[in-house]
Write a protein that holds these residues in place. Structure first.
Motif, mmCIF file in Angstrom:
data_model
loop_
_atom_site.group_PDB
_atom_site.id
_atom_site.type_symbol
_atom_site.label_atom_id
_atom_site.label_comp_id
_atom_site.label_asym_id
_atom_site.label_seq_id
_atom_site.Cartn_x
_atom_site.Cartn_y
_atom_site.Cartn_z
ATOM 1 N N ASP A 12 0.851 -1.214 0.000
ATOM 2 C CA ASP A 12 0.000 0.000 0.000
ATOM 3 C C ASP A 12 0.878 1.253 0.000
ATOM 4 N N ILE A 13 1.905 1.214 0.863
ATOM 5 C CA ILE A 13 2.776 2.379 1.034
ATOM 6 C C ILE A 13 3.581 2.641 -0.238
ATOM 7 N N LYS A 14 4.079 1.561 -0.839
ATOM 8 C CA LYS A 14 4.863 1.723 -2.086
ATOM 9 C C LYS A 14 3.985 2.292 -3.202
ATOM 10 N N LYS A 15 2.748 1.815 -3.273
ATOM 11 C CA LYS A 15 1.824 2.337 -4.287
ATOM 12 C C LYS A 15 1.594 3.827 -4.080
ATOM 13 N N ASP A 16 1.488 4.219 -2.821
ATOM 14 C CA ASP A 16 1.262 5.622 -2.461
ATOM 15 C C ASP A 16 2.542 6.447 -2.693
ATOM 16 N N GLY A 17 3.688 5.768 -2.545
ATOM 17 C CA GLY A 17 4.976 6.447 -2.712
ATOM 18 C C GLY A 17 5.429 7.203 -1.480
ATOM 19 N N LYS A 18 4.621 7.174 -0.448
ATOM 20 C CA LYS A 18 4.851 8.004 0.732
ATOM 21 C C LYS A 18 4.619 7.205 1.999
ATOM 22 N N ILE A 19 5.570 7.255 2.917
ATOM 23 C CA ILE A 19 5.375 6.604 4.211
ATOM 24 C C ILE A 19 5.177 7.697 5.261
ATOM 25 N N LEU A 20 4.193 7.502 6.134
ATOM 26 C CA LEU A 20 3.938 8.473 7.210
ATOM 27 C C LEU A 20 4.752 8.056 8.422
ATOM 28 N N VAL A 21 5.673 8.924 8.828
ATOM 29 C CA VAL A 21 6.546 8.597 9.954
ATOM 30 C C VAL A 21 6.366 9.638 11.053
ATOM 31 N N ALA A 22 6.120 9.161 12.255
ATOM 32 C CA ALA A 22 5.935 10.072 13.393
ATOM 33 C C ALA A 22 7.151 10.044 14.309
ATOM 34 N N THR A 23 7.492 11.220 14.825
ATOM 35 C CA THR A 23 8.557 11.343 15.814
ATOM 36 C C THR A 23 8.173 12.467 16.762
ATOM 37 N N GLU A 24 9.054 12.763 17.705
ATOM 38 C CA GLU A 24 8.713 13.800 18.681
ATOM 39 C C GLU A 24 9.247 15.178 18.280
ATOM 40 N N GLY A 25 10.541 15.193 17.902
ATOM 41 C CA GLY A 25 11.132 16.473 17.529
ATOM 42 C C GLY A 25 11.629 17.295 18.715
ATOM 43 N N GLN A 26 11.770 16.637 19.882
ATOM 44 C CA GLN A 26 12.213 17.363 21.098
ATOM 45 C C GLN A 26 13.276 16.569 21.838
ATOM 46 N N PHE A 27 14.045 15.785 21.105
ATOM 47 C CA PHE A 27 14.998 14.890 21.769
ATOM 48 C C PHE A 27 16.352 14.964 21.055
ATOM 49 N N GLU A 40 15.406 8.976 6.739
ATOM 50 C CA GLU A 40 15.411 9.444 5.341
ATOM 51 C C GLU A 40 16.247 8.499 4.462
ATOM 52 N N LEU A 41 17.403 8.074 4.984
ATOM 53 C CA LEU A 41 18.252 7.134 4.237
ATOM 54 C C LEU A 41 17.532 5.802 4.024
ATOM 55 N N VAL A 42 16.880 5.330 5.084
ATOM 56 C CA VAL A 42 16.189 4.035 5.024
ATOM 57 C C VAL A 42 15.008 4.117 4.050
ATOM 58 N N ALA A 43 14.230 5.192 4.144
ATOM 59 C CA ALA A 43 13.067 5.351 3.259
ATOM 60 C C ALA A 43 13.506 5.391 1.798
ATOM 61 N N HIS A 44 14.643 6.055 1.559
ATOM 62 C CA HIS A 44 15.170 6.124 0.196
ATOM 63 C C HIS A 44 15.414 4.720 -0.348
ATOM 64 N N LYS A 45 16.014 3.857 0.481
ATOM 65 C CA LYS A 45 16.251 2.460 0.076
ATOM 66 C C LYS A 45 14.944 1.690 -0.091
ATOM 67 N N MET A 46 13.924 2.080 0.681
ATOM 68 C CA MET A 46 12.617 1.422 0.569
ATOM 69 C C MET A 46 11.874 1.897 -0.677
ATOM 70 N N GLY A 47 12.397 2.948 -1.295
ATOM 71 C CA GLY A 47 11.779 3.458 -2.511
ATOM 72 C C GLY A 47 10.579 4.363 -2.258
ATOM 73 N N VAL A 48 10.536 4.991 -1.082
ATOM 74 C CA VAL A 48 9.425 5.889 -0.748
ATOM 75 C C VAL A 48 9.966 7.189 -0.135
ATOM 76 N N THR A 49 9.106 8.197 -0.106
ATOM 77 C CA THR A 49 9.497 9.430 0.577
ATOM 78 C C THR A 49 8.737 9.503 1.902
ATOM 79 N N ILE A 50 9.275 10.288 2.828
ATOM 80 C CA ILE A 50 8.657 10.387 4.155
ATOM 81 C C ILE A 50 7.799 11.628 4.262
ATOM 82 N N GLU A 51 6.596 11.442 4.788
ATOM 83 C CA GLU A 51 5.829 12.583 5.266
ATOM 84 C C GLU A 51 5.924 12.536 6.789
ATOM 85 N N TRP A 52 6.569 13.561 7.380
ATOM 86 C CA TRP A 52 6.817 13.569 8.818
ATOM 87 C C TRP A 52 5.650 14.121 9.601
ATOM 88 N N LYS A 53 5.446 13.544 10.774
ATOM 89 C CA LYS A 53 4.497 14.063 11.761
ATOM 90 C C LYS A 53 5.297 14.242 13.045
#
Ligand code: ARG
Length: 258
Positions: free
Chosen positions: A31-46, A66-79
């Motif tokens: 599903d994610i590969k078809k979408d081309g985008k993986i939704l990744v959540a983090t905190e941003g305060q650490f 970002e490096l891992v997603a690139h190898k997975m063939g998708v881009t990250i949308e960060w939350k």
């Protein structure tokens, strides 16, 4: 329609609506590969693992993802969200993956599926008083930790602690130490290293580690396809020198689990 057929149909309908109600259907890697985008959540305060530089989300884990997603063939949308919301959101299928320095624990593994670890570290004692260095030294002391962390769990178990004060953000636990509202702060050893380097005159001293842990990204419980896709890509990043270079840039050492 035959009676059994009717019941099967009805059962399937109930199952589907239950899953919709619980939001239990995590996206597969396909599903994610078809979408081309993986939704990744983090905190941003650490910092230095995940933090904001101005308005830009960055850090070792952010760049690594970002490096891992690139190898997975998708881009990250960060939350970016509060630490407490991150693992819960996987269950509600609000994002596909969480990377926020979570230690792999049995308790958490009941609720989520962990990927392979991306670094190894542990909780360390940080204090202004050089006599406060070890877990035993924390007896009779007030200790600051971030809410929902393994630091909280481990400090609670130390004998004789006077009080554990918990803060929604780890940086607030650090501030409590600097303003002498607590006797010690327990946080990640690399977070401590960075905090000490960033404020060399603040008087903070790093003591001993009170426990060690393996840090990993997480996906929704049982979402094996995304975990496998991520693990394969992480292994590639670890093998091709890009992990080593990134780790050197942030820590001047290789922080992978040995
Ligand atoms: N390693 C600790 C834990 O597993 C702390 C993680 C804190 N992460 C963060 N993004 N503040 O609980």
């Amino acid at each position: 329609m035959t009676q059994p057929g009717k019941w099967i149909r009805r059962g399937a309908l109930i199952a589907v609506s239950l899953m919709a109600a619980l939001g239990a259907q995590a996206r597969s890697f396909d599903d994610i590969k078809k979408d081309g985008k993986i939704l990744v959540a983090t905190e941003g305060q650490f910092p230095p693992f995940n933090y904001f530089q101005g308005t830009k989300l960055t850090g070792f884990e952010v760049e690594l993802a970002e490096l891992v997603a690139h190898k997975m063939g998708v881009t990250i949308e960060w939350k970016a969200l509060g630490f407490d919301a991150l693992l819960a959101g996987l269950r509600q299928d609000r994002w596909d993956l969480v990377i926020a320095s979570h230690g792999v624990t049995d308790e958490r593994a009941k609720a989520v599926t962990f990927a392979n670890p991306h670094y190894c570290s542990g909780g360390q004692v940080i204090a202004l008083d050089p006599a406060i260095r070890t877990g035993a030294d924390l007896a009779g002391k007030v200790v600051a930790v971030q809410t929902g962390t393994t630091y909280l769990e481990s400090v609670k178990k130390l004998p004789g602690i006077k009080e554990v004060k918990n803060f929604p953000k780890d940086t607030d636990a650090r501030t409590a130490l600097l303003s002498q509202r607590v006797d010690a702060w327990v946080s990640d050893r690399f977070v401590a290293k960075q905090a000490l380097a960033a404020a060399p005159n603040a008087g903070m001293k790093a003591g001993e580690m009170v426990f060690i842990e393996r840090i990993a990204a997480a996906v929704a419980k049982g979402n094996q396809s995304v975990a496998a896709g991520y693990n394969k890509a992480l292994a590639e990043v670890m093998a091709d020198g890009s992990y080593a270079a990134l780790s050197k840039k942030y820590f001047n050492e290789d922080v992978r689990c040995k």
